[in-house]
Design a protein around this motif. Structure first.
Motif, PDB file in Angstrom:
ATOM      1  N   UNK A 176      39.440  37.508  40.787  1.00 55.97           N
ATOM      2  CA  UNK A 176      39.953  37.867  39.464  1.00 55.97           C
ATOM      3  C   UNK A 176      39.080  38.905  38.763  1.00 55.97           C
ATOM      4  N   UNK A 177      39.685  39.666  37.877  1.00 57.43           N
ATOM      5  CA  UNK A 177      38.957  40.659  37.095  1.00 57.43           C
ATOM      6  C   UNK A 177      37.885  39.985  36.257  1.00 57.43           C
ATOM      7  N   UNK A 178      36.738  40.646  36.114  1.00 65.44           N
ATOM      8  CA  UNK A 178      35.618  40.079  35.382  1.00 65.44           C
ATOM      9  C   UNK A 178      34.636  39.360  36.282  1.00 65.44           C
ATOM     10  N   UNK A 179      34.945  39.290  37.569  1.00 59.59           N
ATOM     11  CA  UNK A 179      34.078  38.650  38.554  1.00 59.59           C
ATOM     12  C   UNK A 179      34.101  39.463  39.841  1.00 59.59           C
ATOM     13  N   UNK A 180      33.151  39.186  40.708  1.00 56.52           N
ATOM     14  CA  UNK A 180      33.188  39.794  42.043  1.00 56.52           C
ATOM     15  C   UNK A 180      32.937  38.707  43.078  1.00 56.52           C
ATOM     16  N   UNK A 181      33.502  38.914  44.261  1.00 59.09           N
ATOM     17  CA  UNK A 181      33.462  37.907  45.319  1.00 59.09           C
ATOM     18  C   UNK A 181      32.881  38.529  46.588  1.00 59.09           C
ATOM     19  N   UNK A 182      31.588  38.323  46.859  1.00 59.56           N
ATOM     20  CA  UNK A 182      30.986  38.876  48.067  1.00 59.56           C
ATOM     21  C   UNK A 182      31.542  38.266  49.348  1.00 59.56           C
ATOM     22  N   UNK A 183      32.070  37.056  49.261  1.00 62.00           N
ATOM     23  CA  UNK A 183      32.740  36.420  50.393  1.00 62.00           C
ATOM     24  C   UNK A 183      33.857  35.545  49.823  1.00 62.00           C
ATOM     25  N   UNK A 184      34.805  35.111  50.653  1.00 65.59           N
ATOM     26  CA  UNK A 184      35.976  34.385  50.134  1.00 65.59           C
ATOM     27  C   UNK A 184      35.676  33.055  49.462  1.00 65.59           C
ATOM     28  N   UNK A 185      34.478  32.491  49.685  1.00 60.91           N
ATOM     29  CA  UNK A 185      34.155  31.194  49.095  1.00 60.91           C
ATOM     30  C   UNK A 185      33.297  31.308  47.845  1.00 60.91           C
ATOM     31  N   UNK A 186      32.881  32.534  47.481  1.00 62.30           N
ATOM     32  CA  UNK A 186      31.920  32.717  46.380  1.00 62.30           C
ATOM     33  C   UNK A 186      32.505  33.611  45.293  1.00 62.30           C
ATOM     34  N   UNK A 187      32.368  33.196  44.044  1.00 59.58           N
ATOM     35  CA  UNK A 187      32.774  34.014  42.906  1.00 59.58           C
ATOM     36  C   UNK A 187      31.611  34.094  41.930  1.00 59.58           C
ATOM     37  N   UNK A 188      31.281  35.314  41.471  1.00 56.03           N
ATOM     38  CA  UNK A 188      30.140  35.551  40.591  1.00 56.03           C
ATOM     39  C   UNK A 188      30.613  36.366  39.386  1.00 56.03           C
ATOM     40  N   UNK A 189      30.160  35.964  38.204  1.00 57.60           N
ATOM     41  CA  UNK A 189      30.530  36.705  36.999  1.00 57.60           C
ATOM     42  C   UNK A 189      29.940  38.109  37.043  1.00 57.60           C
TER      43      UNK A 189
END
Length: 257
Positions: A176-189
């Protein structure tokens, strides 16, 4: 080594043996062996069972099917005026069904009920699909493996970069916008000073006015092209009317003289 379902099937064949008879399409009696079970108690996801069945007088009231089996009525409901029979046989469930101890099935809807819900894996009871995977039709896939195969097997490039598979996913989706996902299981603001649009694998877009996790940015430079001409026209009009007013006053003074 035999699978769990094979062992369960073998046990089902040799325990609680009984027989039942009904007419086939040629009106010939048929006799089959089954593991006897009750259809009055247990787990089911439909509501057309006859509510008048009395479990207190049913001799099979405590007989329930084991995991990976469902209790199916022995006679189709069109032979019993639309009502299911109180007892049945334990039949193995399809791979995409959720059948745990006491699951009730139906002769007519045998393969269309007791489905394992999407976003879950059934072993045999439904368990929520963990982050980094997707679960559909009781099949679990690793999202990182899907990304790898797109690159190495199908030669499509890293088309799944920035994808995210949260817990309970049935399909792979974008971060989602406002976050980035270095891998499919991880979401970081997204950090302050950056804007992360949808499907970002890392923060790349600098944004001086963006706070951490900003889901959208507003461009204001286009306002200049609207406000500037309007302001210029307003100022010009004010100057024009002031000059016109002065000339009118001078003309009136000249006429008086």
């Amino acid at each position: 080594m035999p699978s769990r379902r094979f062992i369960a099937a073998a046990i089902a064949v040799f325990t609680f043996q009984c027989s039942f008879a009904y007419a086939d399409e040629n009106a010939q009696p048929m006799t089959l062996e089954c593991t006897k079970c009750t259809r009055l108690t247990g787990n089911y996801d439909f509501t057309f069972l006859n509510p008048t069945f009395n479990t207190t007088i049913d001799p099979y009231a405590n007989l329930q099917c084991m995991d990976y089996f469902q209790c199916v009525d022995t006679i189709p409901s069109f032979y019993t005026y639309g009502q299911d029979t109180p007892t049945g046989c334990c039949e193995p469930c399809a791979p995409n069904q959720a059948c745990f101890n006491g699951t009730i099935g139906s002769f007519i809807q045998y393969a269309t009920i007791n489905m394992c819900p999407d976003g879950h894996i059934c072993r045999p009871e439904p368990e929520i699909c963990p982050a980094g995977t997707i679960c559909k039709h009781n099949i679990q896939l690793d999202c990182a493996e899907i990304r790898r195969r797109a690159i190495e097997v199908f030669k499509l490039g890293d088309i799944h970069a920035g994808m995210y598979c949260p817990e309970g996913s049935k399909d792979i989706g974008p971060c989602p916008a406002g976050s980035y996902c270095p891998d499919p299981a991880t979401i970081i603001k997204c950090p302050a000073g950056y804007f992360c649009p949808m499907k970002s694998a890392e923060p790349l877009m600098k944004c001086d006015g963006c706070s951490a996790g900003t889901p959208r940015i507003m461009r204001t430079d286009w306002l200049i092209f609207i406000i500037a001409p309007v302001a210029a026209a307003f100022v010009g009009a004010m100057i024009y009317y002031k000059r016109k007013n002065r000339n009118t006053i001078k003309l009136e003074d000249a006429e008086r003289l």
